[in-house]
Design a protein around this motif. Structure first.
Motif, PDB file in Angstrom:
ATOM      1  N   GLU A 156       0.814  -1.216   0.000  1.00 31.23           N
ATOM      2  CA  GLU A 156       0.000   0.000   0.000  1.00 31.23           C
ATOM      3  C   GLU A 156       0.850   1.269   0.000  1.00 31.23           C
ATOM      4  OE1 GLU A 156      -1.959  -3.130   0.276  1.00 31.23           O
ATOM      5  OE2 GLU A 156      -0.981  -2.756   2.193  1.00 31.23           O
ATOM      6  N   LYS A 157       2.121   1.136   0.271  1.00 33.47           N
ATOM      7  CA  LYS A 157       2.963   2.315   0.389  1.00 33.47           C
ATOM      8  C   LYS A 157       3.550   2.698  -0.967  1.00 33.47           C
ATOM      9  CE  LYS A 157       4.253   1.530   5.207  1.00 33.47           C
ATOM     10  NZ  LYS A 157       5.366   1.282   6.157  1.00 33.47           N
ATOM     11  N   LEU A 158       3.510   3.993  -1.250  1.00 34.13           N
ATOM     12  CA  LEU A 158       4.101   4.551  -2.467  1.00 34.13           C
ATOM     13  C   LEU A 158       5.304   5.406  -2.081  1.00 34.13           C
ATOM     14  CD1 LEU A 158       0.792   5.661  -4.211  1.00 34.13           C
ATOM     15  CD2 LEU A 158       2.226   3.714  -4.863  1.00 34.13           C
ATOM     16  N   ASN A 159       6.323   5.328  -2.864  1.00 32.99           N
ATOM     17  CA  ASN A 159       7.553   6.067  -2.578  1.00 32.99           C
ATOM     18  C   ASN A 159       7.717   7.229  -3.552  1.00 32.99           C
ATOM     19  OD1 ASN A 159       8.370   4.186  -0.531  1.00 32.99           O
ATOM     20  ND2 ASN A 159       8.973   2.781  -2.176  1.00 32.99           N
ATOM     21  N   ILE A 160       8.156   8.355  -3.035  1.00 24.45           N
ATOM     22  CA  ILE A 160       8.397   9.546  -3.849  1.00 24.45           C
ATOM     23  C   ILE A 160       9.897   9.656  -4.094  1.00 24.45           C
ATOM     24  CG2 ILE A 160       8.050  12.038  -4.035  1.00 24.45           C
ATOM     25  CD1 ILE A 160       5.897  11.712  -1.827  1.00 24.45           C
ATOM     26  N   VAL A 161      10.294   9.552  -5.351  1.00 25.66           N
ATOM     27  CA  VAL A 161      11.708   9.602  -5.715  1.00 25.66           C
ATOM     28  C   VAL A 161      11.880  10.640  -6.825  1.00 25.66           C
ATOM     29  CG1 VAL A 161      13.718   8.326  -6.535  1.00 25.66           C
ATOM     30  CG2 VAL A 161      11.991   7.161  -5.134  1.00 25.66           C
ATOM     31  N   GLU A 162      12.605  11.710  -6.499  1.00 21.88           N
ATOM     32  CA  GLU A 162      12.856  12.767  -7.475  1.00 21.88           C
ATOM     33  C   GLU A 162      11.565  13.233  -8.147  1.00 21.88           C
ATOM     34  OE1 GLU A 162      15.799  11.320 -10.167  1.00 21.88           O
ATOM     35  OE2 GLU A 162      17.430  11.459  -8.697  1.00 21.88           O
ATOM     36  N   GLU A 163      10.567  13.507  -7.308  1.00 20.65           N
ATOM     37  CA  GLU A 163       9.268  14.057  -7.719  1.00 20.65           C
ATOM     38  C   GLU A 163       8.425  13.075  -8.542  1.00 20.65           C
ATOM     39  OE1 GLU A 163       9.905  17.810  -9.589  1.00 20.65           O
ATOM     40  OE2 GLU A 163      10.652  18.762  -7.762  1.00 20.65           O
ATOM     41  N   LYS A 164       8.847  11.817  -8.619  1.00 16.65           N
ATOM     42  CA  LYS A 164       8.030  10.783  -9.256  1.00 16.65           C
ATOM     43  C   LYS A 164       7.539   9.813  -8.192  1.00 16.65           C
ATOM     44  CE  LYS A 164      10.417  10.912 -13.737  1.00 16.65           C
ATOM     45  NZ  LYS A 164      11.146  10.108 -14.763  1.00 16.65           N
ATOM     46  N   ILE A 165       6.450   9.104  -8.510  1.00 17.47           N
ATOM     47  CA  ILE A 165       5.846   8.191  -7.547  1.00 17.47           C
ATOM     48  C   ILE A 165       6.034   6.752  -8.017  1.00 17.47           C
ATOM     49  CG2 ILE A 165       3.743   7.584  -6.305  1.00 17.47           C
ATOM     50  CD1 ILE A 165       2.679  10.355  -6.920  1.00 17.47           C
ATOM     51  N   PHE A 166       6.557   5.920  -7.114  1.00 13.56           N
ATOM     52  CA  PHE A 166       6.785   4.515  -7.418  1.00 13.56           C
ATOM     53  C   PHE A 166       6.116   3.642  -6.361  1.00 13.56           C
ATOM     54  CE2 PHE A 166      10.267   6.856  -9.270  1.00 13.56           C
ATOM     55  CZ  PHE A 166      10.523   6.219 -10.478  1.00 13.56           C
ATOM     56  N   THR A 167       5.702   2.433  -6.744  1.00 15.88           N
ATOM     57  CA  THR A 167       5.228   1.459  -5.770  1.00 15.88           C
ATOM     58  C   THR A 167       6.438   0.862  -5.060  1.00 15.88           C
ATOM     59  OG1 THR A 167       5.337  -0.464  -7.235  1.00 15.88           O
ATOM     60  CG2 THR A 167       3.338   0.904  -7.346  1.00 15.88           C
ATOM     61  N   CYS A 168       6.173   0.075  -4.040  1.00 17.52           N
ATOM     62  CA  CYS A 168       7.285  -0.530  -3.312  1.00 17.52           C
ATOM     63  C   CYS A 168       8.037  -1.544  -4.171  1.00 17.52           C
ATOM     64  CB  CYS A 168       6.775  -1.190  -2.030  1.00 17.52           C
ATOM     65  SG  CYS A 168       5.704  -2.605  -2.315  1.00 17.52           S
ATOM     66  N   HIS A 169       7.450  -1.916  -5.316  1.00 17.94           N
ATOM     67  CA  HIS A 169       8.095  -2.869  -6.223  1.00 17.94           C
ATOM     68  C   HIS A 169       8.918  -2.163  -7.289  1.00 17.94           C
ATOM     69  CE1 HIS A 169       5.247  -5.530  -4.328  1.00 17.94           C
ATOM     70  NE2 HIS A 169       4.261  -4.765  -4.750  1.00 17.94           N
ATOM     71  N   GLY A 170       8.968  -0.828  -7.232  1.00 15.38           N
ATOM     72  CA  GLY A 170       9.754  -0.095  -8.205  1.00 15.38           C
ATOM     73  C   GLY A 170       9.007   0.284  -9.463  1.00 15.38           C
ATOM     74  N   ASN A 171       7.709  -0.032  -9.539  1.00 13.60           N
ATOM     75  CA  ASN A 171       6.907   0.348 -10.702  1.00 13.60           C
ATOM     76  C   ASN A 171       6.440   1.799 -10.560  1.00 13.60           C
ATOM     77  OD1 ASN A 171       7.090  -2.275 -11.710  1.00 13.60           O
ATOM     78  ND2 ASN A 171       5.262  -2.916 -10.587  1.00 13.60           N
ATOM     79  N   GLU A 172       6.489   2.560 -11.659  1.00 13.64           N
ATOM     80  CA  GLU A 172       5.933   3.906 -11.611  1.00 13.64           C
ATOM     81  C   GLU A 172       4.415   3.836 -11.479  1.00 13.64           C
ATOM     82  OE1 GLU A 172       6.997   7.510 -13.629  1.00 13.64           O
ATOM     83  OE2 GLU A 172       8.640   6.457 -14.643  1.00 13.64           O
ATOM     84  N   LEU A 173       3.854   4.774 -10.736  1.00 12.17           N
ATOM     85  CA  LEU A 173       2.414   4.771 -10.511  1.00 12.17           C
ATOM     86  C   LEU A 173       1.637   4.902 -11.817  1.00 12.17           C
ATOM     87  CD1 LEU A 173       0.079   4.733  -8.474  1.00 12.17           C
ATOM     88  CD2 LEU A 173       0.287   7.218  -8.307  1.00 12.17           C
ATOM     89  N   ASN A 174       2.199   5.593 -12.794  1.00 14.02           N
ATOM     90  CA  ASN A 174       1.447   5.758 -14.036  1.00 14.02           C
ATOM     91  C   ASN A 174       1.311   4.446 -14.811  1.00 14.02           C
ATOM     92  OD1 ASN A 174       4.097   5.625 -14.842  1.00 14.02           O
ATOM     93  ND2 ASN A 174       3.984   7.325 -16.290  1.00 14.02           N
ATOM     94  N   ASN A 175       2.045   3.387 -14.401  1.00 15.13           N
ATOM     95  CA  ASN A 175       1.836   2.072 -15.011  1.00 15.13           C
ATOM     96  C   ASN A 175       0.483   1.482 -14.617  1.00 15.13           C
ATOM     97  OD1 ASN A 175       4.377   2.265 -16.097  1.00 15.13           O
ATOM     98  ND2 ASN A 175       5.367   1.021 -14.518  1.00 15.13           N
ATOM     99  N   TYR A 176      -0.123   2.038 -13.555  1.00 14.71           N
ATOM    100  CA  TYR A 176      -1.412   1.535 -13.074  1.00 14.71           C
ATOM    101  C   TYR A 176      -2.576   2.406 -13.555  1.00 14.71           C
ATOM    102  CZ  TYR A 176       1.405  -1.292  -9.893  1.00 14.71           C
ATOM    103  OH  TYR A 176       2.303  -2.185  -9.374  1.00 14.71           O
ATOM    104  N   THR A 177      -2.287   3.308 -14.445  1.00 15.17           N
ATOM    105  CA  THR A 177      -3.332   4.211 -14.931  1.00 15.17           C
ATOM    106  C   THR A 177      -3.839   3.772 -16.290  1.00 15.17           C
ATOM    107  OG1 THR A 177      -1.768   5.676 -16.031  1.00 15.17           O
ATOM    108  CG2 THR A 177      -2.228   6.127 -13.714  1.00 15.17           C
ATOM    109  N   GLN A 178      -4.859   4.463 -16.771  1.00 12.84           N
ATOM    110  CA  GLN A 178      -5.439   4.158 -18.076  1.00 12.84           C
ATOM    111  C   GLN A 178      -4.692   4.927 -19.168  1.00 12.84           C
ATOM    112  OE1 GLN A 178      -9.681   4.756 -17.960  1.00 12.84           O
ATOM    113  NE2 GLN A 178      -9.917   3.615 -16.071  1.00 12.84           N
TER     114      GLN A 178
END
Length: 367
Positions: free
Chosen positions: A311-333
Protein backbone atom coordinates in the motif's frame (compact mmCIF):
# COMPACT_ATOMS: atom_id res chain seq x y z
CA UNK A 1 -7.73 40.37 20.62
CA UNK A 2 -11.49 40.69 20.25
CA UNK A 3 -13.17 38.93 17.33
CA UNK A 4 -16.50 40.51 16.45
CA UNK A 5 -18.76 38.90 13.86
CA UNK A 6 -22.15 39.66 12.42
CA UNK A 7 -24.89 37.05 12.54
CA UNK A 8 -27.07 34.82 14.68
CA UNK A 9 -24.93 32.75 17.05
CA UNK A 10 -26.78 29.44 16.70
CA UNK A 11 -26.46 28.70 12.99
CA UNK A 12 -24.16 25.84 11.92
CA UNK A 13 -21.83 28.14 10.00
CA UNK A 14 -21.71 30.52 12.94
CA UNK A 15 -20.88 27.69 15.33
CA UNK A 16 -18.02 26.60 13.07
CA UNK A 17 -16.70 30.16 13.10
CA UNK A 18 -17.03 30.53 16.85
CA UNK A 19 -15.32 27.20 17.48
CA UNK A 20 -12.44 28.08 15.16
CA UNK A 21 -12.05 31.56 16.68
CA UNK A 22 -11.97 30.30 20.25
CA UNK A 23 -9.54 27.54 19.27
CA UNK A 24 -7.32 30.29 17.84
CA UNK A 25 -7.34 32.14 21.17
CA UNK A 26 -9.63 34.99 20.11
CA UNK A 27 -12.29 36.52 22.35
CA UNK A 28 -15.43 35.91 20.31
CA UNK A 29 -18.50 38.12 20.22
CA UNK A 30 -21.52 38.06 17.91
CA UNK A 31 -23.13 41.35 16.95
CA UNK A 32 -26.57 39.77 16.98
CA UNK A 33 -27.37 38.51 20.51
CA UNK A 34 -28.86 35.07 21.05
CA UNK A 35 -32.61 35.12 20.56
CA UNK A 36 -32.56 37.75 17.81
CA UNK A 37 -32.85 36.05 14.44
CA UNK A 38 -32.90 38.92 11.94
CA UNK A 39 -29.77 39.08 9.82
CA UNK A 40 -27.64 42.22 9.97
CA UNK A 41 -26.77 43.49 6.50
CA UNK A 42 -25.30 46.56 4.82
CA UNK A 43 -25.35 49.73 6.93
CA UNK A 44 -26.87 47.90 9.91
CA UNK A 45 -23.48 46.23 10.39
CA UNK A 46 -21.95 49.63 11.05
CA UNK A 47 -24.80 50.78 13.28
CA UNK A 48 -24.56 47.71 15.52
CA UNK A 49 -20.78 47.53 15.49
CA UNK A 50 -20.48 51.20 16.47
CA UNK A 51 -22.63 50.53 19.53
CA UNK A 52 -20.25 47.80 20.69
CA UNK A 53 -17.16 49.95 20.12
CA UNK A 54 -18.68 52.67 22.33
CA UNK A 55 -18.85 50.34 25.31
CA UNK A 56 -16.52 51.38 28.17
CA UNK A 57 -14.67 48.05 28.10
CA UNK A 58 -13.40 48.71 24.56
CA UNK A 59 -10.20 50.80 24.54
CA UNK A 60 -9.02 52.76 21.53
CA UNK A 61 -5.80 50.74 21.20
CA UNK A 62 -7.54 47.34 21.37
CA UNK A 63 -7.12 45.28 18.21
CA UNK A 64 -10.46 44.20 16.76
CA UNK A 65 -10.94 41.53 14.13
CA UNK A 66 -14.29 41.84 12.32
CA UNK A 67 -15.70 39.11 10.06
CA UNK A 68 -18.94 38.13 8.46
CA UNK A 69 -20.52 35.21 10.29
CA UNK A 70 -21.74 32.73 7.70
CA UNK A 71 -18.82 32.43 5.30
CA UNK A 72 -15.63 32.83 7.33
CA UNK A 73 -13.35 30.56 9.35
CA UNK A 74 -10.28 31.26 11.50
CA UNK A 75 -7.43 28.84 10.88
CA UNK A 76 -4.47 30.79 12.31
CA UNK A 77 -3.73 31.65 15.91
CA UNK A 78 -4.44 34.98 17.62
CA UNK A 79 -0.71 35.65 18.04
CA UNK A 80 -0.11 34.99 14.36
CA UNK A 81 -2.92 37.35 13.33
CA UNK A 82 -1.81 40.05 15.75
CA UNK A 83 1.81 39.80 14.62
CA UNK A 84 0.84 40.19 10.95
CA UNK A 85 -1.28 43.24 11.77
CA UNK A 86 1.29 44.97 13.98
CA UNK A 87 4.08 44.33 11.47
CA UNK A 88 2.09 46.11 8.75
CA UNK A 89 2.06 49.45 10.57
CA UNK A 90 -1.53 50.02 9.39
CA UNK A 91 -4.47 51.23 11.46
CA UNK A 92 -7.01 49.12 9.52
CA UNK A 93 -6.47 46.29 7.03
CA UNK A 94 -9.32 45.13 4.81
CA UNK A 95 -9.81 41.79 3.15
CA UNK A 96 -9.09 41.94 -0.58
CA UNK A 97 -11.06 40.30 -3.39
CA UNK A 98 -10.69 39.87 -7.14
CA UNK A 99 -13.63 42.00 -8.35
CA UNK A 100 -14.89 45.49 -7.57
CA UNK A 101 -18.22 45.36 -5.73
CA UNK A 102 -20.81 46.79 -5.71
CA UNK A 103 -20.81 47.49 -9.46
CA UNK A 104 -19.42 50.82 -10.55
CA UNK A 105 -21.97 53.65 -10.70
CA UNK A 106 -20.57 54.90 -14.03
CA UNK A 107 -17.92 53.95 -16.60
CA UNK A 108 -15.51 56.37 -14.93
CA UNK A 109 -16.41 55.55 -11.32
CA UNK A 110 -13.51 57.03 -9.29
CA UNK A 111 -13.79 54.33 -6.62
CA UNK A 112 -13.23 51.49 -9.08
CA UNK A 113 -10.54 53.46 -10.91
CA UNK A 114 -8.66 53.85 -7.62
CA UNK A 115 -8.66 50.13 -6.86
CA UNK A 116 -8.00 49.15 -10.48
CA UNK A 117 -4.65 50.87 -10.00
CA UNK A 118 -4.14 50.08 -6.32
CA UNK A 119 -1.96 47.04 -6.98
CA UNK A 120 -1.04 44.54 -9.66
CA UNK A 121 -2.21 41.72 -7.37
CA UNK A 122 -5.51 40.00 -8.10
CA UNK A 123 -7.04 40.63 -4.67
CA UNK A 124 -6.70 44.42 -4.85
CA UNK A 125 -10.37 45.32 -4.38
CA UNK A 126 -11.59 46.14 -0.87
CA UNK A 127 -13.96 43.66 0.74
CA UNK A 128 -15.67 44.85 3.92
CA UNK A 129 -16.67 41.36 5.07
CA UNK A 130 -13.40 41.01 6.99
CA UNK A 131 -11.07 43.59 8.44
CA UNK A 132 -8.78 44.13 11.40
CA UNK A 133 -7.82 47.35 13.10
CA UNK A 134 -7.47 49.42 16.23
CA UNK A 135 -10.82 50.09 17.91
CA UNK A 136 -10.28 53.86 17.84
CA UNK A 137 -9.51 53.84 14.11
CA UNK A 138 -12.53 51.70 13.32
CA UNK A 139 -14.75 54.02 15.38
CA UNK A 140 -13.63 57.00 13.31
CA UNK A 141 -14.35 55.10 10.10
CA UNK A 142 -17.80 53.97 11.21
CA UNK A 143 -18.75 57.44 12.43
CA UNK A 144 -17.84 59.02 9.10
CA UNK A 145 -19.56 56.30 7.07
CA UNK A 146 -22.75 56.54 9.13
CA UNK A 147 -22.80 60.31 8.63
CA UNK A 148 -22.43 59.88 4.86
CA UNK A 149 -25.18 57.29 4.84
CA UNK A 150 -27.59 59.70 6.53
CA UNK A 151 -26.64 62.54 4.21
CA UNK A 152 -26.84 60.83 0.82
CA UNK A 153 -28.69 57.56 1.46
CA UNK A 154 -25.75 55.29 0.60
CA UNK A 155 -26.37 52.16 2.70
CA UNK A 156 -23.81 49.81 1.16
CA UNK A 157 -21.16 49.12 3.81
CA UNK A 158 -18.56 48.04 1.26
CA UNK A 159 -18.89 51.13 -0.92
CA UNK A 160 -18.81 53.34 2.18
CA UNK A 161 -15.60 51.65 3.33
CA UNK A 162 -14.07 52.28 -0.12
CA UNK A 163 -15.08 55.93 0.09
CA UNK A 164 -13.55 56.29 3.52
CA UNK A 165 -10.25 54.69 2.55
CA UNK A 166 -9.89 56.92 -0.51
CA UNK A 167 -11.42 60.22 0.65
CA UNK A 168 -11.20 60.43 4.43
CA UNK A 169 -8.50 58.19 5.91
CA UNK A 170 -5.72 60.73 5.42
CA UNK A 171 -7.86 63.49 6.96
CA UNK A 172 -8.27 61.32 10.07
CA UNK A 173 -4.51 60.56 10.05
CA UNK A 174 -5.22 56.86 9.50
CA UNK A 175 -3.27 54.38 7.43
CA UNK A 176 -5.63 51.89 5.74
CA UNK A 177 -4.70 49.14 3.32
CA UNK A 178 -6.14 46.17 1.45
CA UNK A 179 -4.53 42.79 2.13
CA UNK A 180 -3.54 42.19 -1.49
CA UNK A 181 -0.95 39.58 -0.49
CA UNK A 182 -3.58 37.60 1.47
CA UNK A 183 -1.30 37.50 4.51
CA UNK A 184 -4.20 37.69 6.99
CA UNK A 185 -7.32 37.12 4.86
CA UNK A 186 -7.75 34.46 2.20
CA UNK A 187 -10.61 35.24 -0.18
CA UNK A 188 -12.05 32.26 -2.06
CA UNK A 189 -14.43 34.17 -4.34
CA UNK A 190 -12.83 34.39 -7.78
CA UNK A 191 -9.61 32.76 -6.60
CA UNK A 192 -10.56 29.39 -5.08
CA UNK A 193 -8.24 27.52 -7.44
CA UNK A 194 -5.25 29.35 -5.94
CA UNK A 195 -5.80 27.83 -2.50
CA UNK A 196 -4.48 24.51 -1.24
CA UNK A 197 -4.81 22.58 2.00
CA UNK A 198 -1.32 21.81 3.25
CA UNK A 199 -0.28 20.29 6.55
CA UNK A 200 -3.31 21.50 8.47
CA UNK A 201 -3.32 25.01 7.04
CA UNK A 202 -4.25 26.82 3.82
CA UNK A 203 -1.78 28.31 1.33
CA UNK A 204 -2.28 30.75 -1.51
CA UNK A 205 -0.14 29.49 -4.39
CA UNK A 206 -0.15 32.89 -6.13
CA UNK A 207 1.21 34.90 -3.22
CA UNK A 208 2.87 32.12 -1.23
CA UNK A 209 1.04 33.34 1.88
CA UNK A 210 -0.70 31.34 4.61
CA UNK A 211 -3.79 33.41 5.53
CA UNK A 212 -5.22 33.05 9.02
CA UNK A 213 -8.84 33.88 8.13
CA UNK A 214 -10.61 32.24 5.19
CA UNK A 215 -13.52 34.13 3.63
CA UNK A 216 -15.77 32.19 1.24
CA UNK A 217 -17.24 35.30 -0.33
CA UNK A 218 -19.19 35.42 -3.57
CA UNK A 219 -20.27 31.98 -4.78
CA UNK A 220 -21.63 30.34 -1.63
CA UNK A 221 -20.98 26.81 -2.93
CA UNK A 222 -17.58 27.06 -1.26
CA UNK A 223 -18.98 27.63 2.25
CA UNK A 224 -19.06 23.87 2.87
CA UNK A 225 -15.28 23.85 2.50
CA UNK A 226 -15.01 25.83 5.74
CA UNK A 227 -16.99 23.24 7.68
CA UNK A 228 -14.78 20.43 6.36
CA UNK A 229 -11.61 22.31 7.36
CA UNK A 230 -13.02 23.04 10.82
CA UNK A 231 -13.88 19.37 11.32
CA UNK A 232 -10.36 18.31 10.33
CA UNK A 233 -8.83 20.84 12.71
CA UNK A 234 -11.09 19.66 15.51
CA UNK A 235 -10.05 16.01 15.08
CA UNK A 236 -6.42 16.67 14.15
CA UNK A 237 -5.31 19.87 15.94
CA UNK A 238 -1.77 19.28 14.72
CA UNK A 239 -3.00 19.04 11.13
CA UNK A 240 -2.93 16.24 8.60
CA UNK A 241 -0.85 16.19 5.45
CA UNK A 242 -3.25 15.50 2.60
CA UNK A 243 -1.87 15.57 -0.93
CA UNK A 244 -3.12 15.20 -4.49
CA UNK A 245 -1.45 13.39 -7.38
CA UNK A 246 -0.89 15.37 -10.55
CA UNK A 247 0.30 14.80 -14.10
CA UNK A 248 0.80 17.17 -16.98
CA UNK A 249 -2.91 17.55 -17.76
CA UNK A 250 -4.47 17.63 -14.33
CA UNK A 251 -5.22 15.70 -11.16
CA UNK A 252 -5.37 11.94 -10.77
CA UNK A 253 -8.89 10.63 -10.07
CA UNK A 254 -10.22 7.29 -8.95
CA UNK A 255 -12.71 5.77 -11.36
CA UNK A 256 -15.86 4.33 -9.82
CA UNK A 257 -16.30 1.33 -12.11
CA UNK A 258 -12.70 0.24 -12.79
CA UNK A 259 -9.52 -0.30 -10.83
CA UNK A 260 -7.47 2.16 -12.86
CA UNK A 261 -7.07 5.90 -12.63
CA UNK A 262 -7.76 8.79 -14.96
CA UNK A 263 -6.65 12.43 -15.07
CA UNK A 264 -9.08 15.33 -15.02
CA UNK A 265 -8.16 18.98 -15.19
CA UNK A 266 -10.45 20.00 -12.33
CA UNK A 267 -10.72 18.40 -8.87
CA UNK A 268 -13.99 16.58 -8.18
CA UNK A 269 -15.45 14.23 -5.59
CA UNK A 270 -13.39 11.24 -6.77
CA UNK A 271 -10.02 12.99 -6.79
CA UNK A 272 -7.31 10.72 -5.42
CA UNK A 273 -6.48 11.59 -1.82
CA UNK A 274 -2.90 10.82 -0.80
CA UNK A 275 -1.80 10.88 2.83
CA UNK A 276 1.85 11.44 3.67
CA UNK A 277 3.28 8.77 5.98
CA UNK A 278 6.84 10.03 5.96
CA UNK A 279 9.04 12.45 4.14
CA UNK A 280 9.20 10.29 1.00
CA UNK A 281 6.23 7.96 1.26
CA UNK A 282 2.45 8.19 0.91
CA UNK A 283 -0.62 5.98 0.77
CA UNK A 284 -3.54 6.47 -1.60
CA UNK A 285 -7.12 6.25 -0.38
CA UNK A 286 -9.77 4.46 -2.41
CA UNK A 287 -12.56 6.39 -4.12
CA UNK A 288 -15.02 6.08 -1.24
CA UNK A 289 -12.32 6.56 1.41
CA UNK A 290 -13.22 3.31 3.16
CA UNK A 291 -9.93 1.60 2.39
CA UNK A 292 -6.50 1.99 0.82
CA UNK A 293 -5.32 1.28 -2.68
CA UNK A 294 -3.01 -1.74 -2.84
CA UNK A 295 -0.58 -2.07 -5.76
CA UNK A 296 0.46 -5.53 -6.90
CA UNK A 297 3.69 -6.34 -8.79
CA UNK A 298 1.70 -7.59 -11.81
CA UNK A 299 0.06 -4.19 -12.30
CA UNK A 300 -3.22 -5.00 -10.56
CA UNK A 301 -4.93 -2.74 -8.04
CA UNK A 302 -7.05 -3.82 -5.10
CA UNK A 303 -8.03 -2.39 -1.73
CA UNK A 304 -6.78 -2.97 1.78
CA UNK A 305 -8.05 -2.03 5.22
CA UNK A 306 -4.63 -1.11 6.59
CA UNK A 307 -1.27 -0.16 5.18
CA UNK A 308 1.34 -2.86 4.62
CA UNK A 309 4.13 -2.97 2.06
CA UNK A 310 1.94 -3.08 -1.06
CA UNK A 311 0.00 0.00 0.00
CA UNK A 312 2.96 2.31 0.39
CA UNK A 313 4.10 4.55 -2.47
CA UNK A 314 7.55 6.07 -2.58
CA UNK A 315 8.40 9.55 -3.85
CA UNK A 316 11.71 9.60 -5.71
CA UNK A 317 12.86 12.77 -7.47
CA UNK A 318 9.27 14.06 -7.72
CA UNK A 319 8.03 10.78 -9.26
CA UNK A 320 5.85 8.19 -7.55
CA UNK A 321 6.78 4.51 -7.42
CA UNK A 322 5.23 1.46 -5.77
CA UNK A 323 7.29 -0.53 -3.31
CA UNK A 324 8.09 -2.87 -6.22
CA UNK A 325 9.75 -0.09 -8.21
CA UNK A 326 6.91 0.35 -10.70
CA UNK A 327 5.93 3.91 -11.61
CA UNK A 328 2.41 4.77 -10.51
CA UNK A 329 1.45 5.76 -14.04
CA UNK A 330 1.84 2.07 -15.01
CA UNK A 331 -1.41 1.54 -13.07
CA UNK A 332 -3.33 4.21 -14.93
CA UNK A 333 -5.44 4.16 -18.08
CA UNK A 334 -2.62 5.03 -20.49
CA UNK A 335 -1.95 8.49 -19.09
CA UNK A 336 1.63 8.34 -20.36
CA UNK A 337 2.91 11.04 -18.05
CA UNK A 338 5.01 11.00 -14.91
CA UNK A 339 2.97 11.53 -11.76
CA UNK A 340 4.02 13.49 -8.71
CA UNK A 341 2.41 14.68 -5.50
CA UNK A 342 1.20 18.24 -5.00
CA UNK A 343 -0.69 20.24 -2.40
CA UNK A 344 -4.33 19.23 -2.03
CA UNK A 345 -6.59 21.69 -3.93
CA UNK A 346 -8.98 23.38 -1.54
CA UNK A 347 -11.79 23.28 -4.10
CA UNK A 348 -11.86 19.47 -3.84
CA UNK A 349 -13.37 19.86 -0.36
CA UNK A 350 -16.45 21.48 -1.92
CA UNK A 351 -17.72 18.04 -2.96
CA UNK A 352 -17.09 16.45 0.44
CA UNK A 353 -19.76 15.67 3.00
CA UNK A 354 -19.43 14.93 6.71
CA UNK A 355 -19.93 11.24 5.89
CA UNK A 356 -17.10 11.47 3.37
CA UNK A 357 -14.87 13.04 6.00
CA UNK A 358 -15.84 10.51 8.68
CA UNK A 359 -14.91 7.62 6.39
CA UNK A 360 -11.54 9.20 5.72
CA UNK A 361 -10.90 9.61 9.44
CA UNK A 362 -11.86 6.01 10.19
CA UNK A 363 -9.44 4.78 7.53
CA UNK A 364 -6.64 6.96 8.86
CA UNK A 365 -7.24 5.77 12.42
CA UNK A 366 -6.53 2.19 11.30
CA UNK A 367 -3.02 3.01 10.09
Amino acid sequence: MLHVTVGHPRTRAMLDLQESAERAGLRFRALRPAGERERIIFIDKYVTFAQILNEPSIRSHDIILFTDAYDTLVIGGANEIGRAFLTSGDDIIFNGETTFWPPATSPDDPLQAYFDNYSDKLCRYLNSGCYIGYAGAIKKMLSECLAWSQEDGDHDDQRLACRFMINAAERHNLKISVDVECKIFGTLGGSLNFYHYSGGSVRNSQTGSWPSVIHANGDKSSIGILSIINSIQRIYPEGIDLLAVKGQRGFLHNTLDKNGFVIHEKPSKDICVAVRLGRNSIILLSADNTSLRSFHPNGGISTAKWAKNWEKLNIVEEKIFTCHGNELNNYTQKINTSLGVCEFPLEAFAAWTNEHLCRLMVTLSSL
